[in-house]
Design a protein around this motif. Sequence first.
Motif, mmCIF file in Angstrom:
data_model
loop_
_atom_site.group_PDB
_atom_site.id
_atom_site.type_symbol
_atom_site.label_atom_id
_atom_site.label_comp_id
_atom_site.label_asym_id
_atom_site.label_seq_id
_atom_site.Cartn_x
_atom_site.Cartn_y
_atom_site.Cartn_z
ATOM 1 N N SER A 1 -22.079 54.676 10.164
ATOM 2 C CA SER A 1 -21.476 53.441 9.636
ATOM 3 C C SER A 1 -20.180 53.114 10.388
ATOM 4 O O SER A 1 -19.904 51.946 10.685
ATOM 5 C CB SER A 1 -21.225 53.560 8.125
ATOM 6 O OG SER A 1 -20.408 54.680 7.840
ATOM 7 N N HIS A 2 -19.401 54.156 10.717
ATOM 8 C CA HIS A 2 -18.179 53.906 11.509
ATOM 9 C C HIS A 2 -18.534 53.429 12.916
ATOM 10 O O HIS A 2 -17.837 52.592 13.483
ATOM 11 C CB HIS A 2 -17.322 55.187 11.556
ATOM 12 C CG HIS A 2 -16.665 55.496 10.243
ATOM 13 N ND1 HIS A 2 -17.322 56.139 9.221
ATOM 14 C CD2 HIS A 2 -15.420 55.217 9.771
ATOM 15 C CE1 HIS A 2 -16.497 56.255 8.186
ATOM 16 N NE2 HIS A 2 -15.350 55.710 8.489
ATOM 17 N N ALA A 3 -19.631 53.945 13.458
ATOM 18 C CA ALA A 3 -20.059 53.496 14.794
ATOM 19 C C ALA A 3 -20.462 52.024 14.748
ATOM 20 O O ALA A 3 -20.152 51.261 15.680
ATOM 21 C CB ALA A 3 -21.228 54.359 15.284
ATOM 22 N N CYS A 4 -21.133 51.619 13.659
ATOM 23 C CA CYS A 4 -21.545 50.213 13.549
ATOM 24 C C CYS A 4 -20.327 49.292 13.584
ATOM 25 O O CYS A 4 -20.355 48.235 14.222
ATOM 26 C CB CYS A 4 -22.334 49.983 12.262
ATOM 27 S SG CYS A 4 -23.964 50.739 12.285
ATOM 28 N N VAL A 5 -19.241 49.691 12.900
ATOM 29 C CA VAL A 5 -18.014 48.877 12.913
ATOM 30 C C VAL A 5 -17.515 48.719 14.345
ATOM 31 O O VAL A 5 -17.241 47.602 14.816
ATOM 32 C CB VAL A 5 -16.913 49.511 12.022
ATOM 33 C CG1 VAL A 5 -15.561 48.845 12.264
ATOM 34 C CG2 VAL A 5 -17.292 49.422 10.552
ATOM 35 N N GLU A 6 -17.405 49.838 15.059
ATOM 36 C CA GLU A 6 -16.885 49.779 16.445
ATOM 37 C C GLU A 6 -17.798 48.945 17.342
ATOM 38 O O GLU A 6 -17.322 48.173 18.175
ATOM 39 C CB GLU A 6 -16.749 51.186 17.036
ATOM 40 C CG GLU A 6 -15.603 52.003 16.514
ATOM 41 C CD GLU A 6 -14.238 51.330 16.578
ATOM 42 O OE1 GLU A 6 -13.886 50.764 17.634
ATOM 43 O OE2 GLU A 6 -13.529 51.362 15.563
ATOM 44 N N LEU A 7 -19.111 49.124 17.182
ATOM 45 C CA LEU A 7 -20.062 48.390 18.029
ATOM 46 C C LEU A 7 -19.956 46.884 17.769
ATOM 47 O O LEU A 7 -19.902 46.085 18.717
ATOM 48 C CB LEU A 7 -21.497 48.864 17.741
ATOM 49 C CG LEU A 7 -21.865 50.246 18.288
ATOM 50 C CD1 LEU A 7 -23.131 50.778 17.612
ATOM 51 C CD2 LEU A 7 -22.061 50.201 19.807
ATOM 52 N N LEU A 8 -19.906 46.505 16.492
ATOM 53 C CA LEU A 8 -19.817 45.071 16.166
ATOM 54 C C LEU A 8 -18.508 44.504 16.699
ATOM 55 O O LEU A 8 -18.477 43.404 17.259
ATOM 56 C CB LEU A 8 -19.932 44.862 14.645
ATOM 57 C CG LEU A 8 -21.336 45.100 14.068
ATOM 58 C CD1 LEU A 8 -21.293 45.165 12.534
ATOM 59 C CD2 LEU A 8 -22.317 44.005 14.519
#
Length: 349
Positions: free
Chosen positions: A17-24
């Motif tokens: 979920s933290h990776a999704c934030v960074e990717l977006l």
Amino acid sequence: MNNKTVLVTGGAGYIGSHACVELLQAGFKVVVVDNLSNSKPESLSRVQQITGSPLTFYQADIRNKQALTDIFAKESPSTVIHFAGLKAVGESCEQPLLYYHNNVYGTLVLAEVMSNANVKQLVFSSSATVYGESSSVQYTENFPLGPINPYGRSKAMIEDILRDLSAADKTNQTEYPWKIALLRYFNPIGAHESGMIGEDPNGIPNNLMPYVAQVAIGKLKQLPVYGDDYPTRDGTGIRDYIHVVDLVKGHIKAIEALNSEKFEAGGCKAYNLGAGRGYSVLEIINAFERVTGRKINYKISPRRAGDLAECFANPDLALKELNWKVEKNLDDMVADTWNWQTKNPQGYI
Ligand code: NAD
Ligand code: WQD
């Protein structure tokens, strides 16, 4: 703006979920595939609230080849970040077949689907657990591997499979070779600074930081400190704790490296993601008390089977080749854990 699509397996989980934030925030389109076996869809709603950007979510098991094939056909990702997996060491000793089936077979299916779709760029969640016994407490990527439990062995097996896959490209002189980064995480802790996403363990936590946080908030009575007679500076175990946001930034850097001339000819390479320094259990307790003002009730208890006295990363390779290093310190890790814990005392509900 970056219009590339990244498919994130296990994207509803703690690190995913933290990776999704960074990717977006980096401008990628994000497609999450997660069976929700250890997560809740609320984490993904929060990711979208934090970023103000939409993502696409498929509730599916990575072992379902047809479902995965259909998702790849529909979404045309350029890269996969593969977080999906089971991660509890104790449970892996009780149910090794479950761990090998989920983690190893799941990765086999994923790699086959990727190969069929000609998507050959992969960032894999490995672990410092893959390292074997060593005379040095600071681990470098070329140290021998030798995990001591089924969870760790599942990660080492996957690394072997992915190295073989990449090596076969050279034998076959493939036109589009695999480009694979094996990221060996040390001890991820902390949460996004918003306090909206964080680690939400089921039942009694296995890991130190969520246990400390639940003692601080009064959910658990007392922290067992597993051993104070190790040959370390204060007798308790020393680990390399890394802020989860620093960790996921390493994944963005890995994607950049896979797209650079460094990986032009393909390859499969391991990188340690750690801070390069360790803290003891007592140092973590002290930092928690200092930063939060809460007392941590703890009791020195017997050593936990399978624990090492001390280990931490040599992160030089990640700095040199991925241009990555940690930016946050222990106080940030503690403050962000506490912010998440106090804002979400029952986790995601
Ligand atoms: P997590 O359990 O929070 O996230 C894993 C996600 O994968 C969950 O959302 C779960 O529902 C999903 N999942 C599991 N099996 C699946 C399957 N077959 N199909 C689809 N989805 C599936 O764990 P995490 O802490 O975010 O860890 C992510 C990855 O990082 C794991 O592979 C883990 O082994 C690895 N890792 C974690 C740590 C750590 O301390 N947290 C350390 C080193 C490596
Ligand atoms: C840290 C220190 C404990 C709990 C595990 C997995 C590893 C990786 C990360 C996925 C140790 C002590 C802990 C408690 C304690 N995960 N401790 N009381 O064991 O380094 O690594 O998580 O890949 O595979 O093994 O992390 O947080 O469990 O322990 O005293 O209640 O805290 O003995 O010294 P560990 P941890």
